[in-house]
Design a protein around this motif. Structure first.
Motif, short mmCIF file in Angstrom:
data_model
loop_
_atom_site.label_atom_id
_atom_site.label_comp_id
_atom_site.label_asym_id
_atom_site.label_seq_id
_atom_site.Cartn_x
_atom_site.Cartn_y
_atom_site.Cartn_z
N GLN A 56 0.51 4.08 -2.92
CA GLN A 56 0.14 5.37 -2.83
C GLN A 56 1.11 6.24 -3.35
O GLN A 56 0.84 7.26 -3.94
N LEU A 63 0.78 -1.14 -0.12
CA LEU A 63 0.09 0.13 -0.07
C LEU A 63 0.89 1.33 -0.17
O LEU A 63 0.52 2.30 -0.81
N VAL A 76 -7.38 -0.26 -5.59
CA VAL A 76 -6.85 -1.53 -5.84
C VAL A 76 -7.89 -2.55 -6.77
O VAL A 76 -8.88 -2.47 -6.59
#
Length: 142
Positions: free
Chosen positions: A95, A91, A102
């Protein structure tokens, strides 16, 4: 570990759906490497180095999504948070790379995968279906 886990995952797919061919170790390695130009693989290992989990991810450009395209956790390690931990590792990269969501692919005939991904909040949008060329030709002639 990549080839071993990737092949184990691929063999599960081939067993669940006869339309998916069983690939050899070299084919599995080439397949992963060809998909990872804009991504990476997370491998979960025990302290002794034995690998038991794999998650392959890449950045999809339009729309900008983190695409989880292959996941495998050894049966003995399931339901222990391994997949969640591997996803969590992807993650920050997603980002930073500009991903806004996703996406995940899983084999529709794999009830374990279906349960896990839906439990994590994923809902199918598109269905990918396959048939043989000969089978389609025959249907078109009907």
């Amino acid at each position: 570990p990549l080839t071993v886990l990737g092949r184990a995952n691929q063999l599960v797919h081939a067993r669940l759906d006869p339309r998916i061919p069983a690939l050899g170790p070299d084919e599995v390695r080439r397949s992963y490497l060809s998909h990872l130009t804009h991504g990476f693989v997370v491998i979960a290992e025990q302290e002794d180095g034995e690998a038991f989990g794999l998650l392959a991810a890449r950045l999809q450009q339009e729309p900008p999504l983190l695409h989880l395209f292959d996941a495998f956790v050894a049966r003995s390690k399931r339901r222990q948070g391994v997949l969640r931990a591997m996803i969590a590792l992807t993650l920050p990269w997603a980002q930073t790379s500009g991903a806004t969501g996703v996406a995940v692919d899983w084999l529709a005939t794999n009830p374990v995968s279906s349960e896990v991904w839906v439990e994590l909040g994923f809902a199918p949008i598109f269905v990918t279906a396959r048939c043989t060329l000969d089978g389609l030709r025959a249907k078109l002639r009907e």
